[in-house]
Design an enzyme around this catalytic site. Structure first.
Site, PDB file in Angstrom:
ATOM      1  N   ASN A 152     -52.217  79.650  21.590  1.00  0.00           N
ATOM      2  CA  ASN A 152     -52.977  80.284  20.516  1.00  0.00           C
ATOM      3  C   ASN A 152     -54.390  79.740  20.372  1.00  0.00           C
ATOM      4  O   ASN A 152     -55.289  80.439  19.958  1.00  0.00           O
ATOM      5  CB  ASN A 152     -52.235  80.152  19.181  1.00  0.00           C
ATOM      6  CG  ASN A 152     -51.661  78.778  18.950  1.00  0.00           C
ATOM      7  OD1 ASN A 152     -50.901  78.267  19.778  1.00  0.00           O
ATOM      8  ND2 ASN A 152     -52.005  78.163  17.842  1.00  0.00           N
ATOM      9  N   SER A 200     -44.533  88.529  17.439  1.00  0.00           N
ATOM     10  CA  SER A 200     -44.879  88.720  16.031  1.00  0.00           C
ATOM     11  C   SER A 200     -45.830  89.913  15.898  1.00  0.00           C
ATOM     12  O   SER A 200     -46.838  89.987  16.609  1.00  0.00           O
ATOM     13  CB  SER A 200     -45.562  87.454  15.516  1.00  0.00           C
ATOM     14  OG  SER A 200     -45.972  87.632  14.190  1.00  0.00           O
ATOM     15  N   ALA A 201     -45.523  90.835  14.966  1.00  0.00           N
ATOM     16  CA  ALA A 201     -46.278  92.091  14.877  1.00  0.00           C
ATOM     17  C   ALA A 201     -47.739  91.899  14.477  1.00  0.00           C
ATOM     18  O   ALA A 201     -48.620  92.628  14.933  1.00  0.00           O
ATOM     19  CB  ALA A 201     -45.597  93.028  13.881  1.00  0.00           C
ATOM     20  N   HIS A 202     -48.003  90.896  13.615  1.00  0.00           N
ATOM     21  CA  HIS A 202     -49.372  90.834  13.069  1.00  0.00           C
ATOM     22  C   HIS A 202     -50.393  90.310  14.072  1.00  0.00           C
ATOM     23  O   HIS A 202     -51.586  90.265  13.789  1.00  0.00           O
ATOM     24  CB  HIS A 202     -49.405  90.043  11.754  1.00  0.00           C
ATOM     25  CG  HIS A 202     -49.291  88.552  11.868  1.00  0.00           C
ATOM     26  ND1 HIS A 202     -50.397  87.733  11.855  1.00  0.00           N
ATOM     27  CD2 HIS A 202     -48.223  87.730  11.973  1.00  0.00           C
ATOM     28  CE1 HIS A 202     -50.002  86.466  11.932  1.00  0.00           C
ATOM     29  NE2 HIS A 202     -48.687  86.441  12.011  1.00  0.00           N
ATOM     30  N   CYS A 326     -52.757  77.480  11.055  1.00  0.00           N
ATOM     31  CA  CYS A 326     -52.071  76.558  10.145  1.00  0.00           C
ATOM     32  C   CYS A 326     -52.893  75.308   9.877  1.00  0.00           C
ATOM     33  O   CYS A 326     -52.773  74.715   8.815  1.00  0.00           O
ATOM     34  CB  CYS A 326     -50.729  76.155  10.723  1.00  0.00           C
ATOM     35  SG  CYS A 326     -49.779  77.568  11.258  1.00  0.00           S
TER      36      CYS A 326
END
Ligand code: PLP
Length: 388
Positions: A152, A200-202, A326
Protein backbone atom coordinates in the site's frame (compact mmCIF):
# COMPACT_ATOMS: atom_id res chain seq x y z
CA UNK A 1 -9.08 26.67 -4.57
CA UNK A 2 -8.95 23.58 -6.76
CA UNK A 3 -8.40 20.50 -4.62
CA UNK A 4 -6.54 17.61 -6.21
CA UNK A 5 -6.88 14.14 -4.71
CA UNK A 6 -3.71 12.03 -4.95
CA UNK A 7 -4.43 9.53 -2.17
CA UNK A 8 -6.27 6.71 -3.93
CA UNK A 9 -4.45 4.00 -1.97
CA UNK A 10 -6.12 5.32 1.18
CA UNK A 11 -9.51 5.21 -0.47
CA UNK A 12 -11.17 6.00 -3.78
CA UNK A 13 -14.23 8.14 -4.50
CA UNK A 14 -17.40 6.18 -5.31
CA UNK A 15 -17.90 5.84 -9.04
CA UNK A 16 -21.12 7.43 -10.35
CA UNK A 17 -22.46 4.03 -11.46
CA UNK A 18 -21.90 2.69 -7.93
CA UNK A 19 -23.76 5.66 -6.41
CA UNK A 20 -26.60 5.22 -8.88
CA UNK A 21 -27.03 1.47 -8.32
CA UNK A 22 -26.66 1.73 -4.53
CA UNK A 23 -29.25 4.53 -4.42
CA UNK A 24 -31.70 2.43 -6.41
CA UNK A 25 -30.96 -0.55 -4.15
CA UNK A 26 -31.47 1.50 -0.97
CA UNK A 27 -34.88 2.62 -2.20
CA UNK A 28 -35.87 -0.93 -3.06
CA UNK A 29 -34.26 -2.74 -0.13
CA UNK A 30 -36.98 -4.66 1.68
CA UNK A 31 -36.03 -8.30 1.81
CA UNK A 32 -33.52 -10.31 3.81
CA UNK A 33 -31.52 -12.56 1.45
CA UNK A 34 -32.21 -15.47 3.83
CA UNK A 35 -35.99 -15.10 3.47
CA UNK A 36 -37.85 -17.52 1.24
CA UNK A 37 -40.45 -15.07 -0.07
CA UNK A 38 -40.25 -12.86 -3.15
CA UNK A 39 -38.55 -9.92 -1.39
CA UNK A 40 -35.91 -12.15 0.15
CA UNK A 41 -35.21 -13.86 -3.15
CA UNK A 42 -34.88 -10.48 -4.86
CA UNK A 43 -32.23 -9.46 -2.34
CA UNK A 44 -30.49 -12.84 -2.69
CA UNK A 45 -30.41 -12.50 -6.48
CA UNK A 46 -28.76 -9.09 -6.15
CA UNK A 47 -26.14 -10.49 -3.77
CA UNK A 48 -25.48 -13.43 -6.09
CA UNK A 49 -25.07 -11.14 -9.07
CA UNK A 50 -22.54 -9.07 -7.15
CA UNK A 51 -20.76 -12.23 -5.99
CA UNK A 52 -20.30 -13.27 -9.63
CA UNK A 53 -18.86 -9.86 -10.51
CA UNK A 54 -16.43 -9.93 -7.57
CA UNK A 55 -15.43 -13.49 -8.46
CA UNK A 56 -14.77 -12.40 -12.05
CA UNK A 57 -12.44 -9.64 -10.81
CA UNK A 58 -10.17 -12.28 -9.27
CA UNK A 59 -10.90 -15.08 -11.80
CA UNK A 60 -12.57 -17.21 -9.14
CA UNK A 61 -15.72 -19.24 -8.69
CA UNK A 62 -18.58 -17.24 -7.10
CA UNK A 63 -19.19 -19.96 -4.49
CA UNK A 64 -15.67 -19.39 -3.15
CA UNK A 65 -16.26 -15.67 -2.45
CA UNK A 66 -17.34 -14.62 1.05
CA UNK A 67 -18.39 -11.04 1.72
CA UNK A 68 -16.90 -9.35 4.78
CA UNK A 69 -16.79 -5.83 6.23
CA UNK A 70 -13.57 -5.03 4.34
CA UNK A 71 -9.91 -5.84 3.90
CA UNK A 72 -9.17 -5.84 7.62
CA UNK A 73 -11.81 -8.44 8.40
CA UNK A 74 -10.80 -10.57 5.40
CA UNK A 75 -7.18 -10.57 6.60
CA UNK A 76 -8.31 -11.47 10.12
CA UNK A 77 -10.53 -14.30 8.90
CA UNK A 78 -7.77 -15.71 6.70
CA UNK A 79 -5.11 -15.65 9.39
CA UNK A 80 -7.08 -16.38 12.57
CA UNK A 81 -9.41 -18.80 10.80
CA UNK A 82 -6.62 -20.83 9.22
CA UNK A 83 -4.36 -20.68 12.27
CA UNK A 84 -7.07 -22.01 14.53
CA UNK A 85 -8.15 -24.70 12.06
CA UNK A 86 -4.58 -26.02 11.96
CA UNK A 87 -4.02 -26.29 15.72
CA UNK A 88 -5.04 -29.98 15.81
CA UNK A 89 -2.43 -30.67 13.11
CA UNK A 90 0.24 -29.25 15.44
CA UNK A 91 1.01 -26.37 13.14
CA UNK A 92 1.52 -23.28 15.27
CA UNK A 93 3.94 -21.24 13.19
CA UNK A 94 2.93 -18.22 11.09
CA UNK A 95 5.01 -16.30 8.57
CA UNK A 96 4.42 -12.77 7.26
CA UNK A 97 6.71 -9.98 6.04
CA UNK A 98 7.68 -6.77 7.79
CA UNK A 99 5.97 -4.70 5.10
CA UNK A 100 2.46 -6.13 5.52
CA UNK A 101 -0.48 -3.85 6.26
CA UNK A 102 -1.35 -3.45 9.95
CA UNK A 103 -4.39 -5.67 9.37
CA UNK A 104 -1.98 -8.57 8.88
CA UNK A 105 0.91 -7.44 11.09
CA UNK A 106 -1.18 -6.78 14.18
CA UNK A 107 -3.17 -9.97 13.66
CA UNK A 108 -0.07 -12.19 13.63
CA UNK A 109 1.31 -10.20 16.58
CA UNK A 110 -1.92 -10.85 18.50
CA UNK A 111 -1.59 -14.55 17.75
CA UNK A 112 2.05 -14.46 18.90
CA UNK A 113 0.79 -13.34 22.30
CA UNK A 114 -1.50 -16.36 22.35
CA UNK A 115 1.27 -18.88 21.74
CA UNK A 116 1.81 -18.99 18.00
CA UNK A 117 5.39 -18.69 16.73
CA UNK A 118 5.60 -15.82 14.29
CA UNK A 119 8.35 -15.06 11.79
CA UNK A 120 8.40 -11.63 10.13
CA UNK A 121 10.53 -11.79 7.00
CA UNK A 122 12.73 -8.85 6.00
CA UNK A 123 12.60 -7.39 2.51
CA UNK A 124 15.48 -5.72 0.73
CA UNK A 125 15.80 -2.10 -0.44
CA UNK A 126 13.68 -2.84 -3.50
CA UNK A 127 10.71 -3.74 -1.30
CA UNK A 128 10.59 -7.22 -2.82
CA UNK A 129 10.78 -10.35 -0.72
CA UNK A 130 13.57 -12.67 -1.78
CA UNK A 131 11.92 -16.16 -2.08
CA UNK A 132 14.99 -17.72 -0.47
CA UNK A 133 14.15 -15.87 2.78
CA UNK A 134 10.78 -17.63 2.82
CA UNK A 135 12.29 -21.02 2.03
CA UNK A 136 14.66 -20.65 5.02
CA UNK A 137 11.84 -19.68 7.39
CA UNK A 138 9.38 -22.45 6.50
CA UNK A 139 9.19 -25.46 8.79
CA UNK A 140 6.94 -28.51 9.05
CA UNK A 141 5.08 -26.61 11.78
CA UNK A 142 4.23 -23.63 9.56
CA UNK A 143 0.45 -23.29 9.36
CA UNK A 144 0.11 -20.24 7.16
CA UNK A 145 2.18 -17.78 5.18
CA UNK A 146 0.61 -14.35 4.65
CA UNK A 147 2.38 -12.11 2.12
CA UNK A 148 0.77 -9.17 0.40
CA UNK A 149 0.36 -8.92 -3.37
CA UNK A 150 0.94 -5.16 -3.77
CA UNK A 151 2.22 -2.93 -0.99
CA UNK A 152 0.00 0.00 0.00
CA UNK A 153 2.85 2.46 0.65
CA UNK A 154 5.31 1.80 -2.17
CA UNK A 155 3.22 -0.20 -4.63
CA UNK A 156 5.73 -3.01 -5.19
CA UNK A 157 4.29 -6.34 -6.31
CA UNK A 158 5.57 -9.58 -4.76
CA UNK A 159 6.24 -12.79 -6.73
CA UNK A 160 3.23 -14.44 -5.09
CA UNK A 161 3.01 -17.53 -7.33
CA UNK A 162 6.61 -18.47 -6.55
CA UNK A 163 6.19 -17.76 -2.83
CA UNK A 164 2.95 -19.75 -2.63
CA UNK A 165 4.65 -22.77 -4.26
CA UNK A 166 7.37 -22.69 -1.60
CA UNK A 167 4.77 -22.60 1.20
CA UNK A 168 2.82 -25.48 -0.34
CA UNK A 169 6.01 -27.55 -0.70
CA UNK A 170 6.19 -27.51 3.12
CA UNK A 171 2.48 -28.18 3.59
CA UNK A 172 1.61 -24.63 4.69
CA UNK A 173 -1.36 -22.60 3.51
CA UNK A 174 -0.83 -19.32 1.68
CA UNK A 175 -2.83 -16.11 2.09
CA UNK A 176 -2.30 -12.94 0.11
CA UNK A 177 -3.67 -9.49 0.88
CA UNK A 178 -4.65 -8.28 -2.58
CA UNK A 179 -6.40 -5.15 -1.30
CA UNK A 180 -4.03 -2.84 -3.21
CA UNK A 181 -3.76 -4.92 -6.37
CA UNK A 182 -7.38 -5.90 -7.08
CA UNK A 183 -8.77 -3.47 -9.62
CA UNK A 184 -5.33 -2.09 -10.50
CA UNK A 185 -3.60 -5.12 -12.04
CA UNK A 186 -4.89 -8.57 -13.01
CA UNK A 187 -5.50 -10.77 -9.97
CA UNK A 188 -6.12 -14.42 -10.80
CA UNK A 189 -6.41 -16.75 -7.82
CA UNK A 190 -5.52 -19.77 -9.98
CA UNK A 191 -2.41 -18.20 -11.48
CA UNK A 192 -1.29 -16.91 -8.08
CA UNK A 193 -1.78 -20.39 -6.64
CA UNK A 194 -2.92 -19.11 -3.24
CA UNK A 195 -5.45 -20.58 -0.79
CA UNK A 196 -6.90 -17.35 0.59
CA UNK A 197 -7.07 -13.82 -0.84
CA UNK A 198 -8.41 -10.57 0.63
CA UNK A 199 -9.91 -7.62 -1.23
CA UNK A 200 -11.72 -4.41 -0.27
CA UNK A 201 -14.30 -2.47 -2.32
CA UNK A 202 -13.30 1.06 -1.32
CA UNK A 203 -9.91 0.68 -2.98
CA UNK A 204 -11.54 0.30 -6.41
CA UNK A 205 -14.30 2.96 -6.37
CA UNK A 206 -16.76 0.90 -4.34
CA UNK A 207 -18.18 1.68 -0.91
CA UNK A 208 -16.30 1.58 2.39
CA UNK A 209 -17.06 -1.15 4.90
CA UNK A 210 -17.47 -3.98 2.41
CA UNK A 211 -14.89 -6.46 1.20
CA UNK A 212 -14.44 -10.09 0.39
CA UNK A 213 -12.26 -13.05 1.04
CA UNK A 214 -11.69 -15.77 -1.50
CA UNK A 215 -11.37 -19.17 0.12
CA UNK A 216 -10.16 -22.09 -1.99
CA UNK A 217 -12.87 -24.72 -2.24
CA UNK A 218 -12.67 -27.36 0.49
CA UNK A 219 -10.45 -25.29 2.78
CA UNK A 220 -11.50 -25.41 6.41
CA UNK A 221 -11.44 -22.16 8.39
CA UNK A 222 -12.74 -21.48 11.87
CA UNK A 223 -15.17 -18.55 11.42
CA UNK A 224 -14.57 -15.32 13.34
CA UNK A 225 -18.25 -14.40 13.46
CA UNK A 226 -20.62 -17.17 14.48
CA UNK A 227 -24.36 -17.18 14.16
CA UNK A 228 -26.58 -18.12 11.24
CA UNK A 229 -25.55 -20.04 8.13
CA UNK A 230 -24.89 -16.95 6.00
CA UNK A 231 -22.06 -17.05 3.48
CA UNK A 232 -21.99 -20.89 3.60
CA UNK A 233 -21.25 -20.82 7.29
CA UNK A 234 -18.07 -18.77 6.82
CA UNK A 235 -19.36 -15.45 8.14
CA UNK A 236 -22.60 -15.10 10.01
CA UNK A 237 -24.87 -12.06 9.94
CA UNK A 238 -27.42 -10.59 7.54
CA UNK A 239 -25.53 -9.43 4.49
CA UNK A 240 -24.77 -5.76 3.82
CA UNK A 241 -26.87 -5.98 0.67
CA UNK A 242 -26.43 -2.39 -0.52
CA UNK A 243 -22.68 -2.48 0.08
CA UNK A 244 -22.42 -5.79 -1.73
CA UNK A 245 -24.35 -4.39 -4.71
CA UNK A 246 -21.96 -1.42 -4.76
CA UNK A 247 -18.95 -3.71 -4.64
CA UNK A 248 -20.35 -5.75 -7.53
CA UNK A 249 -20.81 -2.66 -9.71
CA UNK A 250 -17.30 -1.46 -8.81
CA UNK A 251 -15.84 -4.88 -9.66
CA UNK A 252 -17.52 -4.90 -13.06
CA UNK A 253 -16.20 -1.41 -13.81
CA UNK A 254 -12.72 -2.32 -12.60
CA UNK A 255 -12.60 -5.25 -15.03
CA UNK A 256 -13.75 -3.05 -17.91
CA UNK A 257 -11.34 -0.17 -17.19
CA UNK A 258 -8.28 -1.95 -15.84
CA UNK A 259 -6.07 -2.06 -18.93
CA UNK A 260 -6.76 1.48 -20.12
CA UNK A 261 -6.47 2.96 -16.62
CA UNK A 262 -3.22 1.09 -15.95
CA UNK A 263 -1.70 2.52 -19.13
CA UNK A 264 -2.96 6.03 -18.45
CA UNK A 265 -2.01 6.14 -14.76
CA UNK A 266 1.42 4.59 -15.16
CA UNK A 267 2.25 7.22 -17.80
CA UNK A 268 1.13 10.02 -15.44
CA UNK A 269 2.93 8.45 -12.47
CA UNK A 270 6.17 7.93 -14.43
CA UNK A 271 6.09 11.51 -15.69
CA UNK A 272 5.59 12.75 -12.14
CA UNK A 273 8.51 10.66 -10.88
CA UNK A 274 10.89 11.60 -13.68
CA UNK A 275 10.11 15.31 -13.30
CA UNK A 276 10.50 15.26 -9.50
CA UNK A 277 13.84 13.45 -9.73
CA UNK A 278 15.03 15.86 -12.44
CA UNK A 279 13.89 19.13 -10.88
CA UNK A 280 14.13 18.63 -7.11
CA UNK A 281 17.57 17.71 -5.79
CA UNK A 282 17.75 15.23 -2.92
CA UNK A 283 14.83 13.09 -4.03
CA UNK A 284 14.73 9.34 -4.47
CA UNK A 285 12.04 6.77 -5.27
CA UNK A 286 11.44 4.22 -2.53
CA UNK A 287 11.18 0.65 -3.75
CA UNK A 288 11.76 -0.82 -7.15
CA UNK A 289 10.03 0.92 -10.05
CA UNK A 290 9.04 -2.47 -11.45
CA UNK A 291 7.10 -4.62 -10.71
CA UNK A 292 4.74 -2.07 -9.18
CA UNK A 293 1.05 -1.19 -9.35
CA UNK A 294 0.61 1.54 -11.98
CA UNK A 295 -0.77 4.31 -9.78
CA UNK A 296 1.67 4.52 -6.87
CA UNK A 297 4.92 6.30 -6.20
CA UNK A 298 6.66 6.85 -2.88
CA UNK A 299 9.33 9.55 -2.87
CA UNK A 300 11.78 10.59 -0.17
CA UNK A 301 12.57 14.32 0.02
CA UNK A 302 15.87 14.83 1.79
CA UNK A 303 15.85 17.36 4.67
CA UNK A 304 12.06 17.55 4.61
CA UNK A 305 9.86 16.19 7.35
CA UNK A 306 7.12 14.21 5.59
CA UNK A 307 4.31 15.39 7.85
CA UNK A 308 5.25 19.06 7.18
CA UNK A 309 5.31 18.42 3.45
CA UNK A 310 1.92 16.70 3.63
CA UNK A 311 0.42 19.67 5.46
CA UNK A 312 2.09 22.23 3.18
CA UNK A 313 0.79 20.40 0.11
CA UNK A 314 -2.69 20.19 1.65
CA UNK A 315 -2.63 23.98 2.07
CA UNK A 316 -1.82 24.22 -1.64
CA UNK A 317 -4.76 21.92 -2.43
CA UNK A 318 -2.99 18.57 -2.91
CA UNK A 319 -4.10 15.55 -0.87
CA UNK A 320 -1.23 13.09 -0.41
CA UNK A 321 -0.14 10.69 2.28
CA UNK A 322 2.91 9.84 4.33
CA UNK A 323 2.19 6.14 3.97
CA UNK A 324 -0.54 3.85 5.16
CA UNK A 325 -3.76 5.65 6.04
CA UNK A 326 -3.71 4.19 9.54
CA UNK A 327 -0.45 5.90 10.46
CA UNK A 328 -1.27 9.25 8.85
CA UNK A 329 -1.58 12.02 11.37
CA UNK A 330 1.14 10.54 13.55
CA UNK A 331 4.87 11.07 13.44
CA UNK A 332 5.59 7.34 13.45
CA UNK A 333 8.18 6.37 10.88
CA UNK A 334 6.88 4.18 8.08
CA UNK A 335 7.16 0.54 9.19
CA UNK A 336 7.41 -0.42 5.51
CA UNK A 337 10.47 1.73 4.84
CA UNK A 338 11.93 0.62 8.17
CA UNK A 339 11.51 -3.04 7.18
CA UNK A 340 13.29 -2.24 3.91
CA UNK A 341 16.31 -1.28 6.00
CA UNK A 342 16.27 2.48 5.48
CA UNK A 343 17.79 4.79 8.12
CA UNK A 344 15.52 6.96 10.31
CA UNK A 345 15.67 10.10 8.17
CA UNK A 346 14.61 8.14 5.09
CA UNK A 347 11.60 6.60 6.87
CA UNK A 348 10.37 10.03 7.94
CA UNK A 349 10.74 12.04 4.78
CA UNK A 350 8.71 10.00 2.32
CA UNK A 351 5.47 10.94 0.64
CA UNK A 352 3.11 8.61 -1.19
CA UNK A 353 1.34 9.89 -4.27
CA UNK A 354 -1.37 7.47 -5.36
CA UNK A 355 -3.18 8.37 -8.55
CA UNK A 356 -6.63 7.31 -9.70
CA UNK A 357 -9.57 7.76 -11.99
CA UNK A 358 -10.10 11.42 -11.07
CA UNK A 359 -6.56 12.51 -11.97
CA UNK A 360 -5.61 14.19 -15.23
CA UNK A 361 -2.39 15.39 -16.85
CA UNK A 362 -3.30 18.88 -15.63
CA UNK A 363 -3.28 17.66 -12.04
CA UNK A 364 0.26 16.37 -12.45
CA UNK A 365 1.32 19.65 -14.11
CA UNK A 366 -0.19 21.60 -11.20
CA UNK A 367 1.62 19.43 -8.66
CA UNK A 368 4.92 19.74 -10.52
CA UNK A 369 4.48 23.51 -10.65
CA UNK A 370 3.87 23.76 -6.89
CA UNK A 371 6.15 21.11 -5.43
CA UNK A 372 9.68 22.60 -5.90
CA UNK A 373 8.79 25.85 -4.11
CA UNK A 374 7.08 24.00 -1.24
CA UNK A 375 10.10 21.72 -0.78
CA UNK A 376 12.52 24.68 -1.01
CA UNK A 377 10.59 26.58 1.62
CA UNK A 378 10.59 23.65 4.05
CA UNK A 379 14.29 23.06 3.45
CA UNK A 380 15.08 26.71 4.15
CA UNK A 381 13.66 26.15 7.64
CA UNK A 382 16.07 23.30 8.46
CA UNK A 383 19.81 23.39 9.03
CA UNK A 384 20.36 19.70 8.33
CA UNK A 385 22.91 18.80 5.65
CA UNK A 386 21.98 16.83 2.55
CA UNK A 387 21.75 13.09 3.24
CA UNK A 388 20.49 11.67 -0.04
N1 PLP B 1 -4.68 -4.32 3.38
C1 PLP B 1 -4.10 -3.34 2.67
C2 PLP B 1 -2.88 -3.64 1.87
C3 PLP B 1 -4.63 -2.05 2.70
O1 PLP B 1 -4.04 -1.08 2.00
C4 PLP B 1 -5.78 -1.80 3.49
C5 PLP B 1 -6.34 -0.43 3.58
O2 PLP B 1 -5.64 0.55 3.77
C6 PLP B 1 -6.34 -2.87 4.20
C7 PLP B 1 -5.77 -4.10 4.12
C8 PLP B 1 -7.56 -2.68 5.05
O3 PLP B 1 -8.71 -2.63 4.25
P1 PLP B 1 -10.07 -2.00 4.85
O4 PLP B 1 -9.85 -0.53 4.91
O5 PLP B 1 -11.11 -2.40 3.86
O6 PLP B 1 -10.28 -2.63 6.17
Amino acid sequence: MQRIYLDHNATTPLSSAVIEQMTIALGRDRGNPSSVHHFGQQAKAAVDQARSAVAALISAEPTEVVFTSGGTESDNLAIRGAAEALVPAGRRHLIASGIEHEAVLNTVKALAKRGWDVTLLPVDETGILEPERLREALTDRTALVSLMHANNEIGTVQPIAQLARLAHDRGALFHTDAVQSAGKIPVDVGALGVDLLSISAHKFYGPKGIGAIWIRRGLRLVPLVTGGKHERGRRAGTENVTGIIGMGVAAREAIANMTSEATRLSALRDRLEDAVLATIPGTVINGTRQPRVPNTTNISFDRVEAESLLIALDLEGFAVSTGSACSSGTLEPSHVLKAMGFPAHRTQNSIRFSLGKVNTAEHIDALLAALPAVVDKLRSLTRTHARI
